[in-house]
Design an enzyme around this catalytic site. Structure first.
Site, PDB file in Angstrom:
ATOM      1  N   HIS A   1      -7.315  -5.432  -1.261  1.00 29.07           N
ATOM      2  CA  HIS A   1      -6.385  -4.502  -1.102  1.00 29.07           C
ATOM      3  C   HIS A   1      -5.216  -5.519  -0.817  1.00 29.07           C
ATOM      4  O   HIS A   1      -3.977  -4.906  -0.199  1.00 29.07           O
ATOM      5  CB  HIS A   1      -6.500  -3.675  -0.127  1.00 29.07           C
TER       6      HIS A   1
ATOM      7  N   SER B   1       1.026  -1.243   0.288  1.00 34.53           N
ATOM      8  CA  SER B   1      -0.236   0.055  -0.169  1.00 34.53           C
ATOM      9  C   SER B   1       1.082   1.258  -0.035  1.00 34.53           C
ATOM     10  O   SER B   1       1.835   1.432  -0.825  1.00 34.53           O
ATOM     11  CB  SER B   1      -0.805  -0.063   1.247  1.00 34.53           C
TER      12      SER B   1
ATOM     13  N   ASP C   1      -8.289  -4.721  -6.330  1.00 34.67           N
ATOM     14  CA  ASP C   1      -8.384  -3.719  -5.421  1.00 34.67           C
ATOM     15  C   ASP C   1      -9.397  -2.553  -5.279  1.00 34.67           C
ATOM     16  O   ASP C   1      -9.677  -1.726  -6.384  1.00 34.67           O
ATOM     17  CB  ASP C   1      -7.091  -3.714  -5.113  1.00 34.67           C
TER      18      ASP C   1
END
Length: 716
Positions: free
Chosen positions: A692, A585, A660
Site C-alpha cells: 500500500h 490512500s 496493494d
C-alpha cells in the site's frame, strides 16, 4: 559512569562548533533515509520502569559498548554489557545491538532473538533459554507469567509450553483462520489472541473467510508470473464470520463463546473478568451503530448475561477493553463517546451506570492505568484543538479530572503504580525531546534527557501552526505551513498542498516536526510553500467533527480543503496559478477528487494508492462511513471518481503498488480505463511488488518521482 556527563559532551561540542559551522542542505535522500539516523532527536534507548520498583532502566553506551543500566535516584548500575550478554549463550554470539528487553519482575528480564526466547537474571547475569518456536511461527503472544507463548502457523493456532507446542486448532480448511487479527485491524483490535492475567486461559479470534471473494494479486518476480490470491471483502459483499474461542491451558480444551445473532456481526472489547470465571465481549452489528456488552462463562462459553447496550445515530467506535477497578472486581470503566468525546464511565457488573468519570471537550487517547489504591485512573488525552496529548488524573467515583502536565505539546507516558510516577517523553514544535520523571502532582522529579533539535543543523524553516475556519463557518481547523528558510514575503511562491483528511488519521500535531514528513522541508527549500489542513472527518477532534462526513465521503472534506486554498490565495506571497496537491490512500482519493470536482483549483495532482470508488474498498471501513452501495447509492455515486474523468483539466499522476492489499490495484485500473474511454490523458506509475505504500530505499525513488512531476508540470 555518570550519564549526565555523557549527555553533556555532545551538547558541548555542538555549542563550540555551531558558531562557525555552516548549516547543511537537506537533500531528499537524507530527508527520507536519514529520518532516524540523522534527523531524529537524541533519546534514551529502551527507557522503562523496572517492574514493581521505583527504579528505571535504559540502554546506554559506556566506553563504547551498550550496557543495560538501572537508575535509582542518583545511583546508576550497569546490569550487563552487550559483550557480556553475547557470551552467555551461543545463540547470542552474533548480536550487533542490545535486544529489546522487558522486565518480568524486579530481578528478571525477558527477550528474544528470532524465535528463541530467553530470561536474564539481573543479579547473576545468567541467561536461560526457555522457549524455541518452530520456523514459520507468527503472531506471537507471551502470557503474563512468561511460561507459555501463543503463536500461529499458516491458519492454525498453537501454544508453546514445557519445551513443546500443542495445537489449539487443527483446521484443514485454509479459510478458517485462528489467532490472527480479524476485521482487517478495525475496532481497536490489534491482536488475534489474548491471555488471562494468570496466564492459564487464552482467548482467540477464529474467522471463517469462506464466503469472502478471492482477489488475484500477481507476483511478477517469478517466471511466468503467478497469482498471490488474498481474501478481500468489498463493501456490501459477503464478509468474514468471527467466533471467540477460549482455550484452557491445563485442560488442553477449547470452547467457543455462545454468541448469537447474524454471523457477519463483529466481536470486540474482549476482556477477561478479574474473578477468573467470565469473559466479556462487545457484540457489534455490521452497521456499526449498536453494541451489546455480553458476559460468557470461561468454563463452557455459555452466555451469562447482557450488561447493557449502546447505540449511535450514525456509527460508533468502541476501541477499548473494560478496565476493571482494582480491589473492586464488580466495577469497571467503559469508554464511550456518548457525550461527543471518548470518555470513561464507571459501571458495575449488573450493568448499572454509576457515574461518568472523565468529561469535557477533549478525548482519551490512551489509558495508562489505576493507582495502587484503585481510586484514581491515569490517562492521556487531547487538548489544544486536538494537537496536544496531555496527562490527566481522575477520581473513579467522581466526574471530572485534573490535567497534571503543564506544557503545550505531546506527552508519551509510562505509568508506574509502585511509586505513582510517570516516565514522560515530551516534544512540541519548540522542543525536540525531553525525557523526565513526573510526580502525580505534575512536578518534575528528575530530568533524564534534553535533546538538541537535529533540524538545527540544516537550512530549513520551522513549521508554523495555526487555525482557519471550516466551510461550516464555525469549526476551527488545524493548519501547518512550511516555508523556505530564505522566505521573502515580497516574492510569490508555488504551493504543494499535502492532504489526507480521512477518518482515523491526524496529520498535524504539536510535536517535534509537527508530524510533517521530512521530505516537505526539502520541497520547501526548493522554493515551495508546503501546506496541510486537517479538515472535518479527520481524527481526534470528537464525534461531531468526524461524523460530518458520514454517508458522503469526499464532500465536506473537499469544502474544508478549499477553505485552506482560499486562505492560501489570500496571502500576497502565494502564486495561486501554481498550486499542486499530493496525498496517499485516502489522501489519494482526496487528491483525485479535488482534481476532478474542482478542476480549476490545482494545476497538478499526484495521487498515491487512491480509492477511486468506495464499492471496491473493504467492508469494515467503508460500511462504517458510507453504509453499503445498496443502502446509500447516492453517496457512493457522488463519491465515485470513475464517472468524472472528463472533468480533468490539470496534470494528474496516479501511483499504485502492484500488490496493494489495502486499496487493491483495481481502483487505479478502473480509473485508467475510464480515462481511456473518455479520451482523457492521465499519467500512471506502478511500483512492482510494493504494497500500500513504498517503503525502504525505494521511497527515495517515489518522492523523486512525485516532486519531479510537480516541478515539471508547474514549470518550476
Amino acid at each position: 559512569m555518570n550519564k549526565k556527563v555523557l549527555r553533556l559532551i555532545p551538547a558541548l561540542v555542538f555549542i563550540l562548533s555551531s558558531g562557525w559551522a555552516q548549516k547543511q542542505t537537506l537533500d531528499l535522500k537524507t530527508s527520507i533515509l536519514g529520518v532516524y539516523s540523522k534527523l531524529y532527536p537524541d533519546y534514551s534507548k529502551q527507557l522503562q520502569w523496572v517492574k514493581s520498583s521505583n527504579e528505571y532502566s535504559l540502554v546506554d553506551k559506556i566506553e563504547g559498548e551498550d550496557h543495560l543500566v538501572v537508575v535509582r535516584k542518583k545511583d546508576e548500575k550497569s546490569i550487563i554489557s552487550l559483550p557480556e550478554l553475547k557470551q552467555t549463550h551461543e545463540a547470542l554470539a552474533n548480536l550487533k545491538a542490545m535486544p529489546s528487553l522487558k522486565w518480568v519482575d524486579p530481578q528478571t528480564l525477558a527477550f528474544h532473538v528470532g524465535l528463541k526466547f530467553f530470561k536474564l537474571d539481573a543479579a547473576s547475569k545468567k541467561v536461560s533459554q526457555w522457549a524455541s518456536l518452530p520456523e514459520g511461527a507468527e503472531n506471537l503472544e507471551i502470557n503474563p507469567t512468561y511460561d507459555a507463548i501463543a503463536f500461529t502457523r499458516e491458519n492454525n493456532l498453537y501454544v508453546w509450553q514445557d519445551d513443546n507446542f500443542k495445537a489449539v486448532t487443527k483446521e484443514e480448511n485454509e479459510a478458517i483462520v485462528s489467532g490472527q487479527v480479524p476485521s482487517r485491524n478495525e475496532f481497536g483490535i490489534h491482536n488475534g489472541a489474548y491471555w488471562s492475567e494468570d496466564g492459564k486461559t487464552l482467548a482467540f479470534y477464529q474467522k471463517d473467510e469462506t464466503a469472502i471473494s478471492i482477489y488475484p494479486l500477481v507476483d511478477v518476480t517469478s517466471l511466468p508470473a503467478k497469482e498471490m490470491p488474498i481474501r478481500y471483502p468489498m463493501a456490501g459483499q459477503a464478509s468474514e464470520h468471527v467466533k471467540l474461542g477460549i482455550y484452557n491451558l491445563e485442560q488442553e480444551k477449547t470452547v467457543f463463546a455462545q454468541v448469537t445473532g447474524p454471523r457477519d456481526q463483529y466481536i470486540t472489547n474482549v476482556t477477561f473478568g478479574p474473578e477468573g470465571k467470565f469473559i466479556y465481549a462487545g457484540i457489534m452489528n455490521r452497521e456499526q451503530n449498536h453494541i451489546t456488552l455480553n458476559r460468557y462463562q470461561l468454563s463452557d462459553g455459555a452466555f451469562d448475561k447482557t450488561l447493557f447496550e449502546e447505540k449511535e445515530e450514525k456509527y460508533g467506535q468502541w476501541h477499548y477493553p473494560l478496565q476493571f477497578v482494582p480491589n473492586r472486581p464488580n466495577e469497571f470503566l467503559w469508554v464511550s463517546e456518548r457525550d461527543g468525546f471518548e470518555h470513561l464511565y464507571r459501571y458495575n457488573t449488573k450493568g448499572e451506570l454509576l457515574n461518568q468519570v472523565t468529561k469535557g471537550d477533549w478525548m482519551i487517547t490512551e489509558i495508562l492505568g489505576f493507582d495502587k489504591s484503585g481510586k484514581k485512573i491515569n490517562v492521556v488525552g487531547t487538548a489544544n484543538y486536538g494537537m496536544d496529548r496531555q496527562i490527566y488524573v481522575a477520581d473513579v467515583k467522581k466526574t471530572g479530572q485534573k490535567k497534571i502536565s503543564s506544557k503545550s505539546g505531546v506527552y508519551t507516558v509510562k505509568y508506574n503504580k509502585a511509586n505513582n510516577q510517570f516516565l514522560a517523553t515530551f516534544s512540541s514544535n519548540e522542543i525536540a525531546r525531553e525525557e523526565s520523571i513526573l510526580a502525580v502532582s505534575g512536578k518534575t522529579v528528575k530530568t533524564i534527557l534534553t535533546s538538541e533539535n537535529p533540524m538545527e543543523h540544516y537550512q530549513v524553516a520551522k513549521p508554523e501552526l495555526f487555525q482557519i475556519t471550516a466551510a461550516d463557518q464555525a469549526t476551527p481547523l488545524n493548519c501547518r505551513i512550511i516555508k523556505p528558510s530564505n522566505f521573502d514575503p515580497n516574492k510569490k511562491y508555488p504551493v504543494i498542498v499535502y492532504t489526507y483528511n480521512g477518518p482515523g488519521v491526524q496529520l498535524i500535531t504539536n510535536r517535534y516536526n509537527t508530524g510533517a514528513s521530512t521530505w516537505m522541508y526539502t520541497a520547501a527549500e526548493k522554493g515551495y510553500i508546503v501546506f496541510t489542513v486537517d479538515g472535518r472527518g479527520s481524527h481526534n477532534r470528537g464525534k461531531a467533527f468526524k461524523h460530518a462526513t458520514h454517508k458522503k465521503l469526499g464532500t465536506e472534506e473537499i469544502a474544508d480543503q478549499l477553505e485552506g486554498v482560499n486562505w492560501l490565495k489570500a496571502q500576497p506571497w502565494v502564486n495561486a496559478d501554481k498550486m499542486a496537491i499530493h496525498g496517499w490512500s485516502y489522501g489519494g482519493f482526496m487528491t483525485t477528487s479535488l482534481m476532478l470536482k474542482t478542476p480549476d483549483t490545482f494545476k497538478v495532482g499526484v495521487a498515491g494508492g487512491p480509492v477511486m470508488d468506495w464499492k471496491y474498498y473493504e467492508v469494515m471501513y467503508t460500511e462504517r462511513y458510507m453504509q453499503t452501495p445498496e443502502t446509500n447509492p447516492e453517496g457512493f455515486a457522488k463519491a465515485s471518481l470513475l464517472d468524472k474523468t472528463q472533468n480533468l483539466k490539470g496534470d494528474l499522476l496516479i501511483i499504485h503498488g502492484s500488490i496493494d492489499p489495502v486499496v487493491v490495484p483495481q481502483h487505479s485500473m478502473a480509473f485508467l480505463k475510464a480515462c481511456v474511454d473518455n479520451e482523457v490523458k492521465v499519467d500512471f506509475f506502478t511500483y512492482p511488488m510494493h504494497e500500500h505504500n513504498v517503503r525502504g530505499k525505494n521511497r527515495v525513488h517515489l518522492m523523486e518521482k512525485v516532486l519531479d512531476y510537480i516541478d515539471e508540470k508547474l514549470g518550476e
